[in-house]
Scaffold this motif. Structure first.
Motif, PDB file in Angstrom:
ATOM      1  N   ALA A 282     -38.955  18.587  79.747  1.00  0.00           N
ATOM      2  CA  ALA A 282     -38.719  19.801  78.973  1.00  0.00           C
ATOM      3  C   ALA A 282     -38.198  20.928  79.850  1.00  0.00           C
ATOM      4  N   ASP A 283     -38.551  20.916  81.131  1.00  0.00           N
ATOM      5  CA  ASP A 283     -38.132  21.979  82.035  1.00  0.00           C
ATOM      6  C   ASP A 283     -36.858  21.648  82.798  1.00  0.00           C
ATOM      7  N   THR A 284     -36.425  20.398  82.749  1.00  0.00           N
ATOM      8  CA  THR A 284     -35.274  19.990  83.550  1.00  0.00           C
ATOM      9  C   THR A 284     -34.140  19.398  82.735  1.00  0.00           C
ATOM     10  N   GLN A 285     -34.427  18.940  81.545  1.00  0.00           N
ATOM     11  CA  GLN A 285     -33.409  18.268  80.746  1.00  0.00           C
ATOM     12  C   GLN A 285     -32.341  19.236  80.267  1.00  0.00           C
TER      13      GLN A 285
ATOM     14  N   ASP B 271     -28.367  24.840  69.533  1.00  0.00           N
ATOM     15  CA  ASP B 271     -28.187  26.194  70.045  1.00  0.00           C
ATOM     16  C   ASP B 271     -29.342  26.656  70.924  1.00  0.00           C
ATOM     17  N   SER B 272     -30.436  25.915  70.914  1.00  0.00           N
ATOM     18  CA  SER B 272     -31.670  26.394  71.531  1.00  0.00           C
ATOM     19  C   SER B 272     -32.166  25.482  72.628  1.00  0.00           C
ATOM     20  N   LEU B 273     -33.005  26.040  73.492  1.00  0.00           N
ATOM     21  CA  LEU B 273     -33.775  25.222  74.412  1.00  0.00           C
ATOM     22  C   LEU B 273     -34.710  24.321  73.619  1.00  0.00           C
ATOM     23  N   PRO B 274     -35.002  23.127  74.118  1.00  0.00           N
ATOM     24  CA  PRO B 274     -35.982  22.271  73.430  1.00  0.00           C
ATOM     25  C   PRO B 274     -37.395  22.795  73.692  1.00  0.00           C
ATOM     26  N   TYR B 275     -38.216  22.775  72.663  1.00  0.00           N
ATOM     27  CA  TYR B 275     -39.608  23.191  72.792  1.00  0.00           C
ATOM     28  C   TYR B 275     -40.503  22.072  72.269  1.00  0.00           C
TER      29      TYR B 275
ATOM     30  N   HIS C  71     -20.197  31.463  79.984  1.00  0.00           N
ATOM     31  CA  HIS C  71     -19.360  31.291  81.170  1.00  0.00           C
ATOM     32  C   HIS C  71     -19.547  29.906  81.779  1.00  0.00           C
ATOM     33  N   ALA C  72     -20.790  29.426  81.815  1.00  0.00           N
ATOM     34  CA  ALA C  72     -21.053  28.091  82.363  1.00  0.00           C
ATOM     35  C   ALA C  72     -20.389  27.015  81.514  1.00  0.00           C
TER      36      ALA C  72
ATOM     37  N   LEU D 295     -28.141  24.635  79.740  1.00  0.00           N
ATOM     38  CA  LEU D 295     -26.956  24.421  80.582  1.00  0.00           C
ATOM     39  C   LEU D 295     -27.098  25.117  81.936  1.00  0.00           C
ATOM     40  N   LEU D 296     -27.918  26.158  81.995  1.00  0.00           N
ATOM     41  CA  LEU D 296     -28.072  26.939  83.231  1.00  0.00           C
ATOM     42  C   LEU D 296     -29.015  26.270  84.230  1.00  0.00           C
ATOM     43  N   ARG D 297     -29.581  25.133  83.863  1.00  0.00           N
ATOM     44  CA  ARG D 297     -30.548  24.473  84.752  1.00  0.00           C
ATOM     45  C   ARG D 297     -29.889  23.743  85.922  1.00  0.00           C
TER      46      ARG D 297
END
Length: 386
Positions: free
Chosen positions: A40-43, A49-53, A304-305, A370-372
């Motif tokens: 969940a913290d690295t995928q 549109d959202s981060l997975p929770y 931008h990414a 995407l920023l991970r």
């Protein structure tokens, strides 16, 4: 013993106290069980549109937010995190007042109902959520006739709108157009958006006819980072604006509707009449309130990414990028058969989740995950090291 909300929640979650039992440490906890899914913290999710929770981590996430924020409780959507969120949105969107809504469907419905008043005739995009995905809610509950325009397109032209107004007004039984509702970005056109110049032209026509305007901006924040986009300027021509809390702000549900104080006072009345006055809403308002901190910077960085990744990939043989005109966060990657060889495994090894490739095409959606990782890592996952 009487427990307050924080003490009760802390006692019911899998928590143990850290440090001394002094008052200073009374609300500092360590989790008896760490979050279950480290993915969940690295995928990286190139979907949605959202981060997975993950559901198994939600109790821990909510507890951390309760520790971080003070005076969270609300009573029937009044006070606490709900009031703080409403105030924050009013400032962000440049509107006088804002109201928490349990759903976006209710936010759109109430906005159009208030704007139309007795003029029960509204112009909408055929591909909009309010027309295609809300089961005739506005018509069924408020008797408002919705006239769909711009089939298969993001936005109606000025001519289409002008003609629709004329058809209503001209004839033996003239009909007053009560409202114009515009969605931007539009999910059914792959995240296409209305340019500010389009909105200004439509607003000028609407003002000349004294027709108020509503913005379904459920995914409005996905426009951060687009050239020339300023959220207050973008919202200014609209009388009311709706923004989703769960699509990308980490809430389990909820929406915000903004407008004048008089309009939002009426919106609160209608929310209650339509069954939307919950006993509390902090559980949704708190994650969204926390996510608003730095939201423009984060979403600009995501844009931008994403653009950087697409630019890098389209320079490589075997990849072709299809961008959406005036798009927000969606693109399509066309992949040659040779490039598809081993791709699924490379993405899996890199902990990147995507949709399935169909007929050589892969839809990509960019969100905060995407920023991970940096662009080089992502390019290597798609193309392999050259």
């Amino acid at each position: 013993m009487t427990l307050n909300r924080r003490q009760f929640l802390g006692s019911t979650l899998p928590l143990v106290a850290l440090g001394s039992s002094s008052h200073a440490n009374a609300n500092i906890y360590s989790f008896a069980k760490p979050p279950i899914a480290s993915d969940a913290d690295t995928q990286i999710w190139l979907v949605g549109d959202s981060l997975p929770y993950p559901a198994e981590n939600e109790a821990n996430r909510l507890q951390a937010l309760l520790i971080k924020h003070a005076r969270v409780n609300d009573s029937y959507l009044s006070g606490g995190a709900v009031a703080a969120l409403e105030e924050k949105f009013s400032s962000l969107l440049g509107k006088e007042s804002s109201v928490f809504m349990p759903t976006g469907t209710m936010a759109n419905h109430i906005a159009i109902r208030i704007l139309c008043g007795e003029a029960k005739h509204a112009l909408v995009q055929q591909e909009s959520h309010v027309y295609r995905d809300e089961s005739n809610c506005v018509t069924t509950l408020s008797g408002i006739n919705m006239v769909p325009l711009a089939a298969g397109k993001t936005a109606p032209t000025l001519t289409e709108l002008s003609d629709a107004i004329s058809r209503a007004e001209i004839g033996p039984y003239p009909i007053k157009v009560g409202a114009i509702s515009l969605e931007s970005p539009v999910r059914r056109t792959q995240g296409g958006t209305l340019h500010m110049s389009q909105i200004e032209e439509i607003a000028k026509l609407a003002r000349s006819k004294r027709i108020p305007m509503h913005l379904d901006g459920a995914r409005l924040f996905l426009m951060f980072g687009m050239p020339g986009f300023d959220i207050k300027n973008y919202c200014a021509p609209f009388d009311t604006v709706y923004v989703s809390l769960y699509k990308y702000l980490g809430a389990a549900y909820g929406a915000i509707l903004s407008g004048t104080k008089a309009q939002m006072d009426k919106a609160r009345e209608l929310r209650h009449i339509l069954g939307g006055t919950q006993s509390s809403g902090w559980q949704a308002a708190l994650p969204a309130l926390d996510a608003l901190e730095g939201v423009e910077q984060r979403f600009t960085a995501v844009r931008h990414a994403g653009q950087n990744l697409l630019s890098r990939l389209e320079k490589l043989e075997g990849f072709k990028v299809h961008r959406i005109e005036q798009g927000s966060n969606i693109a399509t990657l066309e992949i040659s058969a040779q490039r598809q060889s081993g791709l699924e495994q490379r993405l899996k090894d890199a902990n990147i989740r995507t949709r399935k490739i169909i007929d050589g095409k892969l839809p990509l959606q960019f969100n905060e995950s995407l920023l991970r990782r940096d662009t080089d890592f992502l390019v290597d996952a798609f193309a392999g090291k050259n």
